[in-house]
Each structure stands twice: as structure tokens, then as C-alpha cells.
Design an enzyme around this catalytic site. Structure first.
Site, PDB file in Angstrom:
ATOM      1  N   SER A  68       0.795  -1.220   0.000  1.00 13.43           N
ATOM      2  CA  SER A  68       0.000   0.000   0.000  1.00 13.43           C
ATOM      3  C   SER A  68       0.837   1.284   0.000  1.00 13.43           C
ATOM      4  CB  SER A  68      -0.931  -0.078   1.218  1.00 13.43           C
ATOM      5  OG  SER A  68      -1.777   1.006   1.282  1.00 13.43           O
ATOM      6  N   ASN A 380      -8.295   8.839   6.710  1.00  7.75           N
ATOM      7  CA  ASN A 380      -7.150   8.687   5.814  1.00  7.75           C
ATOM      8  C   ASN A 380      -7.525   8.355   4.364  1.00  7.75           C
ATOM      9  OD1 ASN A 380      -7.742   5.920   5.724  1.00  7.75           O
ATOM     10  ND2 ASN A 380      -6.233   5.378   7.274  1.00  7.75           N
ATOM     11  N   ARG A 503      -3.922   4.952  20.925  1.00  9.09           N
ATOM     12  CA  ARG A 503      -4.142   3.544  20.558  1.00  9.09           C
ATOM     13  C   ARG A 503      -2.850   2.936  20.002  1.00  9.09           C
ATOM     14  NH1 ARG A 503      -4.356   3.433  14.993  1.00  9.09           N
ATOM     15  NH2 ARG A 503      -4.886   1.243  14.882  1.00  9.09           N
ATOM     16  N   GLY A 506      -1.813  -0.888  14.540  1.00  8.48           N
ATOM     17  CA  GLY A 506      -1.991  -2.288  14.129  1.00  8.48           C
ATOM     18  C   GLY A 506      -0.966  -2.669  13.072  1.00  8.48           C
TER      19      GLY A 506
HETATM   20  C1  16G Z   1      -4.176  -0.303   7.544  1.00  5.27           C
HETATM   21  C2  16G Z   1      -5.657  -0.390   7.298  1.00  5.27           C
HETATM   22  C3  16G Z   1      -6.300   0.970   7.428  1.00  5.27           C
HETATM   23  C4  16G Z   1      -5.967   1.604   8.752  1.00  5.27           C
HETATM   24  C5  16G Z   1      -4.486   1.589   9.003  1.00  5.27           C
HETATM   25  C6  16G Z   1      -4.203   1.979  10.435  1.00  5.27           C
HETATM   26  C7  16G Z   1      -6.834  -1.822   5.733  1.00  5.27           C
HETATM   27  C8  16G Z   1      -6.954  -2.266   4.318  1.00  5.27           C
HETATM   28  N1  16G Z   1      -5.908  -0.905   5.961  1.00  5.27           N
HETATM   29  O1  16G Z   1      -3.549   0.446   6.549  1.00  5.27           O
HETATM   30  O2  16G Z   1      -7.681   0.818   7.290  1.00  5.27           O
HETATM   31  O3  16G Z   1      -6.432   2.922   8.809  1.00  5.27           O
HETATM   32  O4  16G Z   1      -3.975   0.280   8.817  1.00  5.27           O
HETATM   33  O5  16G Z   1      -2.852   1.834  10.697  1.00  5.27           O
HETATM   34  O6  16G Z   1      -7.528  -2.279   6.613  1.00  5.27           O
HETATM   35  P1  16G Z   1      -2.323   1.829  12.175  1.00  5.27           P
HETATM   36  O7  16G Z   1      -3.017   0.725  12.928  1.00  5.27           O
HETATM   37  O8  16G Z   1      -0.849   1.639  12.023  1.00  5.27           O
HETATM   38  O9  16G Z   1      -2.644   3.179  12.748  1.00  5.27           O
HETATM   39 MG    MG Z   2      -3.734   1.242   0.365  1.00  3.10          MG
END
Ligand code: 16G
Ligand code: MG
Length: 550
Positions: A68, A380, A503, A506
Site C-alpha cells: 500500500s 485517511n 491507541r 496495528g
Molecule cells: C491499515 C488499514 C487501514 C488503517 C491503518 C491503520 C486496511 C486495508 N488498511 O492500513 O484501514 O487505517 O492500517 O494503521 O484495513 P495503524 O493501525 O498503524 O494506525
Molecule cells: Mg492502500
């Protein structure tokens, strides 16, 4: 494991052994790490995709190789379920276990265990469609994936280099082919023709819009945007920028939706070209995120993010539902995350039901499925609109009683064709925005005027163990470490229109801190103060603390 060829499986597995020092995790967006470390993971994902397909009675499963918006050396892989949706949560755990088996023997045991636990009839056929983005590491990783598919005896279809949303679409189109639920022709051309055909109908009789600049993040979205540009011709004049798909290091570099959203500024390549008032948008590296922006009269950068897209689109849909005379039959609801700007939540919740869920597309998607029409967007730029099967039937069978009702009904039907309902697509979302702007005769400035964003700040804190941070209430409150939330509450109270939450990411080993307040310096200050609290909580002290944390 009657019909699995164990010799073939172990021989191929030996070719893709797992580096002993690495641990993997199937996270929010699948596996994601340095492309150079992913060979064994891709092989095993191939095997797992085959098993998942067998479990689904031979329905086609999708595999997308992409990282991505992340830097070019990163890569990743995720699985797509038969209706074009994200992999079922229970199987994420299987993916993680499978990826961490240290030896071929252990891998075979894990496979046998998954077959048993998930009650897979191994004699069923397996079918998989896969694709990759433009990352240089993609080609070798696809070869590893293909070995995994061969090892499990899957019938495989290579969809080549394409965007994540196209792959999701293909999965659904393949699985609904020649059924009453047919989602469209199972080819990229079929997808773009469907989407652009609906767009043309939606904007017929509207004046031609001024040209739109599309920043393709130097990624696979370039090809998709180019197709859309060709098909639409003068219906939507598009200028593509950041299209260097073969220049090493260019992907997502100082370009793309994530750059624009996080740095809250123009991609530098546009600084000499974008004129005040002109609208432009950025896709991310796999074209499933979209952020619009423009320069105001004084040349100040203004962003129109996922929240602004949700506000624009939801208002239009609600209006058309009313005009079609379906107000009492078809309800519209919104799904956001805690990152949604407070001003957007206020604007939307005064008009519609709004639900807040945890970060990650799958959470929003599932929540949106509970509405007759569910509009979901992350700030985002990830997002789409879902029409429930019942709503689609209602639209098809509704008898309009006036020409105005009939026009609105047709708009709604065309929207169901324009919008990718498997997952958000930057290109489909872009056409959705353009269609609404054309109908409203809105410029970017007028769209931006729907509400004014509260100033906000996002900060990350690097921590040794993000797992000590646990949240509740859709990630808006911390339950662990104990006592920290009370300290945050105490701080937030001191800021006019203050809001802040913490938070664990993820996708990275960091904790994220979001804050908003009435004035930008105060939003910054609140974010840095909360970051300071988080830092101290993880054993930091005044000497090692990053200087901006307060
Ligand atoms: C991933 C997720 C996105 C989320 C981001 C948060 C998908 C396809 N993509 O890119 O939706 O906003 O993670 O990232 O689910 P973080 O947990 O590092 O803040
Ligand atoms: Mg993407």
C-alpha cells in the site's frame, strides 16, 4: 490429508524455508514487512489460500501482494474472501500460525491442524486469483506464492499488476459469474467499463467539469487512472502526475494520499502547477485510498479527506433517497473511526445515525453492512458505500410516481454500479466525488464549506511493547496501562473543544496519539502533552524523551 501431495508440498516448502530469526503477524492489512523477508510467508499464504478455497467449497479466494502506502522496500500480502471482502478474522490466526512454523515438519503439522480445526474437506477443488502492485520485490514474491498454490493443488489465475480494489472486484465477479447475483464481467476492462459507464450516466446533462489533477503516488494507480482517463475522455478531463512507476524509490515518495494526509501539504511536484481553486486528488500506492485538496485564494493548502468525502457523498445520497420517495424505506447510516474529525462527526450526526468503530477497513465494512445504505470512510481516505441486497431489490422494484422520483431513482441505481462495494477504490470514490460535485455545481471551496475541520495533530510514540496499550469504546479510551486514561482526561479538560485518544498501531511498533482542539497550536500542544504521558508510562524519562513531547 488424503489428496494433498505431501512430497510435493514438503519439497516446495524446503525451497521457501522460514528465516529462523523472524516472527510474522497477519495484522490489520495482512502481512506487511520488508519485501526481502517475505519469501516463506508468500509460499505459505499460497497454501492457506488453497485451503481457504477448499473450505469455501472451491469458491475463488483472492491474494493481493502489496504494501500500500508504505515505503517501496516494504511489501505485504493479504487474502480476500469469496464475496470480495477481507479474510474472516478466525483465519487471520491460522495465517499467523502458518507463517511462524520454523521447519517444514512443523509446517506440515500446522497444515494438518488447520485442516482438522477448520473441518476442511481436502478433496474439494481450490481456486485462487492473485495480483500484485508495482513494487520491485513483487515479481519474486508472486513466484513464491505460485509455488504455494502448486503445493496445495490450486487452480490459479494471475491477474497481473493491478490495484487492490480491482483484485477484490475480480474475486466477487468470478464467484458470482453466471448467477443471478452477477457482480459484473470478471476482467479489469469489465470493471472500468461498469464504473465509467455508470459515471457517464450520472453526469449526462451536467456541464463539463474543469480538469482534475490526479497524483498517482508513482504506483499501480497510474495504470488504473490512465484507463479511467481514456474511457471518460472529455467527460472528465484528467491530468495524471507522479506516474513514475518504474523509477526506483519513487513509489509513495513525497506523493500519494498518505503523504498528503500525514504531512498536510501538497506533494512537492505539484507546488508549481496547482493554481488556487483548482482541485486535485492523491491515490495511495495500491489505489484504495483517496484524498482531495486545493489551494485557497491566498495559496493556503486545504485538504478534503475521507471525512469530507463522507459528508459530501452521504448528503447527496440522502437527498436522492428523499427525492426518489424512499425516505421511509431506505435508511442511510455512517460509519467512522475515532480519527474522524470532531467537526465531521458533529455535521453528520445532526443529519444521520453515525457509528464509531475500531480502525481498519474490515471493522468499518462490517458495521456499514448493518445499514440499508452504509457510508463508511476513514479520515485517511479508505472507504466506500454499501447498498444492502434488500436496498438493491427496493431500488429495482420501486415504482416512481413522478418524473423527479424516477430521475432520483436512476441516480441511486447508477451509484450502485459506480461504487465498488467489495472494498473502497480510490478511482471509484473519485468518480463518486466528481459526480456529486457535478450535480451540486460545487467547486472544491464550496465542498470544503460543508463544515470546518477542527485543528488536529497526530503523533507517534515509539515503544518497546505496544501490547500494554489496550483500548475500549472503539479505541477512544485506554483500559491499560491503568490510570493513564484518567491523566489524559484531566489534560483534555483544559482545552477548548479538546479531544485526544491513544491507541496502539496495528501495523507498526508504535503507539499513536491523536488530539484536536479549537486552535492549531493547542491541538499540537495537547498531542505532545499526551505523547509525553505515554512516553513516561513506558519507562521513559525527562532525559531520553523526544524534545517535542511535553
Ligand atoms: C491499515 C488499514 C487501514 C488503517 C491503518 C491503520 C486496511 C486495508 N488498511 O492500513 O484501514 O487505517 O492500517 O494503521 O484495513 P495503524 O493501525 O498503524 O494506525
Ligand atoms: Mg492502500
Amino acid at each position: 490429508m488424503a489428496t494433498l501431495e505431501l512430497n510435493l508440498l514438503s519439497n516446495l516448502a524446503n525451497k521457501h524455508s522460514k528465516p529462523p530469526y523472524l516472527r510474522f503477524q497477519y495484522g490489520t492489512a495482512g502481512f506487511r514487512t520488508l519485501g526481502a523477508n517475505l519469501d516463506s510467508v508468500l509460499f505459505r499464504v499460497g497454501v492457506l489460500a488453497g485451503l481457504r478455497s477448499k473450505k469455501q467449497d472451491g469458491k475463488t479466494i483472492g491474494v493481493m501482494v502489496t504494501a500500500s502506502h508504505n515505503p517501496e522496500p516494504d511489501n505485504g500480502v493479504k487474502l480476500v474472501d469469496p464475496r470480495g471482502e477481507m479474510l474472516e478474522a478466525a483465519w487471520e490466526a491460522h495465517a499467523t500460525t502458518l507463517s511462524n512454523a520454523d521447519t517444514t515438519e512443523e509446517l506440515l503439522e500446522v497444515i494438518a491442524n488447520i485442516i482438522q480445526v477448520a473441518k476442511i474437506d481436502i478433496s474439494k477443488p481450490a481456486r485462487v486469483v492473485y495480483a500484485r502492485d508495482t513494487r520491485p520485490s513483487g515479481e519474486a514474491l508472486v513466484a513464491s506464492l505460485e509455488d504455494g498454490l502448486r503445493a496445495v493443488g490450486a487452480e490459479a489465475r494471475n491477474a497481473g499488476v493491478t490495484t487492490t480494489p480491482v483484485l477484490h472486484y475480480l474475486v466477487r465477479a468470478i464467484n458470482t459469474k453466471s448467477t443471478t447475483e452477477s457482480y459484473g464481467e470478471d476482467s479489469e476492462d469489465g470493471y472500468y467499463e461498469k464504473m465509467c459507464g455508470a459515471y457517464k450516466k450520472l453526469v449526462a446533462n451536467r456541464p463539463l467539469p474543469p480538469p482534475l489533477i490526479v497524483d498517482c503516488a508513482n504506483g499501480v494507480g497510474t495504470f488504473a487512472a490512465d484507463r479511467v482517463k481514456d474511457i471518460l475522455g472529455s467527460t472528465l478531463p484528467i491530468t495524471l502526475v507522479n506516474t513514475a512507476t518504474t523509477t526506483v524509490g519513487a513509489l509513495n515518495n513525497a506523493s500519494g494520499a498518505d503523504f498528503v494526509k500525514t504531512s498536510q501539504r501538497l506533494p512537492p511536484s505539484l507546488s508549481d502547477t496547482l493554481k488556487p481553486g483548482e482541485r486535485a486528488c492523491s491515490l495511495d500506492g495500491d489505489a484504495d485510498r483517496l484524498i482531495y485538496f486545493y489551494l485557497d485564494e491566498s495559496g493556503t493548502f486545504k485538504m478534503l479527506d475521507g471525512d469530507k468525502i463522507a459528508a459530501l457523498v452521504a448528503s447527496f445520497i440522502v437527498e436522492q433517497v428523499k427525492l426518489a420517495g424512499l425516505e421511509n424505506k431506505v435508511r442511510v447510516g455512517i460509519v467512522q473511526t475515532a480519527y474522524a474529525n470532531g467537526a465531521s462527526t458533529k455535521y453528520l450526526s445532526s443529519r444521520l445515525p453515525v457509528k464509531c468503530v475500531a480502525t481498519g477497513v474490515k471493522h468499518l465494512h462490517h458495521a456499514a453492512e448493518h445499514y440499508p445504505i452504509g457510508v463508511y470512510f476513514e479520515a485517511n481516505g479508505h472507504g466506500t458505500v454499501l447498498f444492502s441486497p434488500e436496498t438493491v431489490r427496493t431500488l429495482e422494484t420501486h415504482q416512481p410516481s413522478t418524473p423527479a422520483q424516477s430521475t432520483a431513482l436512476n441516480y441511486l441505481i447508477n451509484l450502485t454500479q459506480l461504487i465498488n462495494q467489495t472494498v473502497g477504490d480510490a478511482l471509484s470514490d473519485m468518480l463518486l466525488v466528481e459526480a456529486v460535485l457535478a450535480h451540486k455545481s460545487y467547486s472544491a471551496v464550496e465542498w470544503d464549506g460543508l463544515y470546518s475541520d477542527l485543528p488536529n495533530r497526530l503523533v507517534k510514540v515509539v515503544v518497546a511493547d505496544r501490547n500494554i496499550f489496550q483500548t475500549q469504546d472503539a479505541e477512544r479510551r485506554l483500559v491499560s496501562p491503568p490510570g493513564l486514561q484518567a491523566k489524559i482526561d484531566e489534560l483534555v479538560r483544559r482545552y477548548d473543544a479538546g479531544r485526544s485518544f491513544v491507541r496502539p498501531s496495528g501495523t507498526e511498533d508504535v503507539v499513536r496519539v491523536y488530539a484536536e482542539a479549537m486552535l492549531k497550536p493547542l491541538a499540537d500542544e495537547l498531542a505532545f502533552r499526551v505523547a509525553g504521558l505515554v512516553y513516561d508510562e513506558t519507562g521513559g524519562d525527562a532525559f531520553t524523551r523526544p524534545k517535542e513531547f511535553l
